[in-house]
Design a protein around this motif. Structure first.
Motif, PDB file in Angstrom:
ATOM      1  N   ASN A 180      50.462  37.695   3.978  1.00 49.74           N
ATOM      2  CA  ASN A 180      51.610  37.489   4.866  1.00 49.74           C
ATOM      3  C   ASN A 180      52.109  38.778   5.243  1.00 49.74           C
ATOM      4  O   ASN A 180      53.193  38.991   5.178  1.00 49.74           O
ATOM      5  N   GLU A 181      51.120  39.582   5.622  1.00 49.80           N
ATOM      6  CA  GLU A 181      51.598  41.105   6.075  1.00 49.80           C
ATOM      7  C   GLU A 181      51.025  41.408   7.391  1.00 49.80           C
ATOM      8  O   GLU A 181      50.874  42.622   7.712  1.00 49.80           O
ATOM      9  N   GLU A 182      51.181  40.536   8.225  1.00 55.31           N
ATOM     10  CA  GLU A 182      50.542  40.688   9.713  1.00 55.31           C
ATOM     11  C   GLU A 182      51.394  42.020  10.226  1.00 55.31           C
ATOM     12  O   GLU A 182      50.900  42.662  11.211  1.00 55.31           O
ATOM     13  N   GLN A 183      52.547  42.190   9.923  1.00 54.50           N
ATOM     14  CA  GLN A 183      53.346  42.980  10.811  1.00 54.50           C
ATOM     15  C   GLN A 183      53.019  44.638  10.283  1.00 54.50           C
ATOM     16  O   GLN A 183      52.937  45.345  10.986  1.00 54.50           O
ATOM     17  N   THR A 184      52.855  44.698   8.861  1.00 48.96           N
ATOM     18  CA  THR A 184      52.444  46.025   8.434  1.00 48.96           C
ATOM     19  C   THR A 184      51.187  46.365   8.218  1.00 48.96           C
ATOM     20  O   THR A 184      50.736  47.661   8.375  1.00 48.96           O
ATOM     21  N   LEU A 185      50.211  45.306   8.175  1.00 51.68           N
ATOM     22  CA  LEU A 185      48.832  45.562   7.665  1.00 51.68           C
ATOM     23  C   LEU A 185      47.997  46.666   8.811  1.00 51.68           C
ATOM     24  O   LEU A 185      47.436  47.409   8.441  1.00 51.68           O
ATOM     25  N   PRO A 186      48.323  46.479  10.068  1.00 55.20           N
ATOM     26  CA  PRO A 186      47.487  47.356  10.785  1.00 55.20           C
ATOM     27  C   PRO A 186      48.056  48.803  10.820  1.00 55.20           C
ATOM     28  O   PRO A 186      47.163  49.643  10.799  1.00 55.20           O
ATOM     29  N   GLN A 187      49.419  49.197  10.318  1.00 56.02           N
ATOM     30  CA  GLN A 187      49.643  50.404  10.120  1.00 56.02           C
ATOM     31  C   GLN A 187      48.932  51.066   9.062  1.00 56.02           C
ATOM     32  O   GLN A 187      48.983  52.040   8.714  1.00 56.02           O
TER      33      GLN A 187
ATOM     34  N   ASN B 204      45.013  37.203   0.422  1.00 53.30           N
ATOM     35  CA  ASN B 204      45.027  36.504  -0.670  1.00 53.30           C
ATOM     36  C   ASN B 204      46.294  35.314  -0.721  1.00 53.30           C
ATOM     37  O   ASN B 204      47.308  35.644  -0.684  1.00 53.30           O
ATOM     38  N   GLY B 205      45.890  34.349  -0.051  1.00 50.40           N
ATOM     39  CA  GLY B 205      46.809  33.035  -0.046  1.00 50.40           C
ATOM     40  C   GLY B 205      47.827  33.413   1.309  1.00 50.40           C
ATOM     41  O   GLY B 205      48.909  32.759   1.288  1.00 50.40           O
ATOM     42  N   THR B 206      47.313  34.107   2.220  1.00 50.30           N
ATOM     43  CA  THR B 206      48.134  34.335   3.425  1.00 50.30           C
ATOM     44  C   THR B 206      47.989  33.015   4.313  1.00 50.30           C
ATOM     45  O   THR B 206      47.162  32.393   4.468  1.00 50.30           O
ATOM     46  N   LYS B 207      49.400  32.971   5.069  1.00 50.77           N
ATOM     47  CA  LYS B 207      49.702  31.938   5.798  1.00 50.77           C
ATOM     48  C   LYS B 207      49.958  32.189   6.970  1.00 50.77           C
ATOM     49  O   LYS B 207      50.044  31.440   7.953  1.00 50.77           O
ATOM     50  N   ASP B 208      50.255  33.563   7.469  1.00 56.77           N
ATOM     51  CA  ASP B 208      50.521  34.284   8.694  1.00 56.77           C
ATOM     52  C   ASP B 208      49.400  34.726   9.546  1.00 56.77           C
ATOM     53  O   ASP B 208      48.155  33.957   9.157  1.00 56.77           O
ATOM     54  N   ASN B 209      49.539  35.519  10.285  1.00 51.46           N
ATOM     55  CA  ASN B 209      48.462  35.899  11.273  1.00 51.46           C
ATOM     56  C   ASN B 209      47.653  37.196  10.737  1.00 51.46           C
ATOM     57  O   ASN B 209      46.888  37.764  11.487  1.00 51.46           O
ATOM     58  N   SER B 210      47.689  37.235   9.461  1.00 50.62           N
ATOM     59  CA  SER B 210      47.072  38.697   8.965  1.00 50.62           C
ATOM     60  C   SER B 210      45.676  38.603   9.174  1.00 50.62           C
ATOM     61  O   SER B 210      44.956  39.768   9.505  1.00 50.62           O
ATOM     62  N   LEU B 211      44.877  37.577   8.927  1.00 48.19           N
ATOM     63  CA  LEU B 211      43.590  37.388   9.220  1.00 48.19           C
ATOM     64  C   LEU B 211      43.137  37.912  10.353  1.00 48.19           C
ATOM     65  O   LEU B 211      42.228  38.623  10.637  1.00 48.19           O
TER      66      LEU B 211
ATOM     67  N   GLY C 106      49.395  45.868   1.368  1.00 46.91           N
ATOM     68  CA  GLY C 106      49.300  45.513   2.625  1.00 46.91           C
ATOM     69  C   GLY C 106      50.806  45.745   3.258  1.00 46.91           C
ATOM     70  O   GLY C 106      50.776  45.798   4.449  1.00 46.91           O
ATOM     71  N   ASP C 107      51.813  45.679   2.327  1.00 53.05           N
ATOM     72  CA  ASP C 107      53.307  45.884   2.956  1.00 53.05           C
ATOM     73  C   ASP C 107      53.878  47.330   2.627  1.00 53.05           C
ATOM     74  O   ASP C 107      54.871  47.520   3.199  1.00 53.05           O
ATOM     75  N   MET C 108      52.930  48.299   1.950  1.00 55.24           N
ATOM     76  CA  MET C 108      53.735  49.495   1.923  1.00 55.24           C
ATOM     77  C   MET C 108      52.781  50.433   2.891  1.00 55.24           C
ATOM     78  O   MET C 108      51.750  51.200   2.612  1.00 55.24           O
TER      79      MET C 108
END
Length: 190
Positions: A94-101, A119-126, A167-169
């Motif tokens: 669930n890191e869709e906001q930070t993953l691209p950065q 790993n178990g993501t439910k948002d739009n990370s994929l 993915g959030d750092m």
């Protein structure tokens, strides 16, 4: 005027970069690969002329400046000179906001592989990761934990060194490359 015993003539590296940059390909991914490959080949040819880690980084930056100037394009890469292949494994849930950065910073490093373990993501990370070029994706629909994600990612690469990132750092590539201690990189330069 005395010359510092660890000084490196950066103009020599800038000129070498300009020469390499004249053959820069147009396509962005190929352009970046060529820049890293050119620096690696040049750096390998002058191996042993870098008395310190910092001098190798300065020489690499000068090379990249010359390369970008000759190619007529911007180039924002961290020019590490590694003897062995390196990869990064990004664990995310669930890191869709930070993953691209995070991925943008990793692409600034000379990595053979960038592997994202969702790993178990439910948002739009994929969906965010699928749109990125040059990324290997491991999708585990059930939450299995970061250590399992790291192990899965490490299994996906043949690189000798693996940088593990969450993915959030979001950290600048300049800080990520320092996660290898200077003594480790200096040992790799010898």
């Amino acid at each position: 005027m005395a010359i510092h015993p660890y000084a490196v003539n950066l103009d020599v590296f800038r000129r070498a970069g300009q020469q390499a940059g004249q053959a820069a390909p147009e396509e962005r991914e190929a352009f970046i690969r060529h820049a890293f490959q050119s620096w690696h080949e040049h750096g390998k040819a002058v191996e042993g002329t870098f008395p310190t880690y910092d001098s190798a980084i300065l020489a690499g930056k000068a090379f990249m400046e010359g390369y970008a100037h000759a190619a007529g394009r911007n180039l924002d890469l961290v020019p590490l000179l590694l003897r062995r292949p390196a990869a990064a494994v990004v664990c995310a849930c669930n890191e869709e906001q930070t993953l691209p950065q995070v991925l943008r910073q990793l692409k600034r490093l000379p990595l053979e592989d960038i592997i994202v373990v969702l790993n178990g993501t439910k948002d739009n990370s994929l969906e965010r990761v699928i749109s990125e070029k040059g990324i290997t994706i491991v999708y585990e629909p059930e939450r299995a934990g970061h250590d399992v994600g790291r192990a899965l990612g490490a299994k996906m690469t043949m690189a000798d060194s693996v940088l593990f990132v969450d993915g959030d750092m979001v950290l600048p590539a300049e800080q990520l490359h320092l996660s290898c201690t200077k003594s480790t990189v200096e040992a790799m330069l010898r």
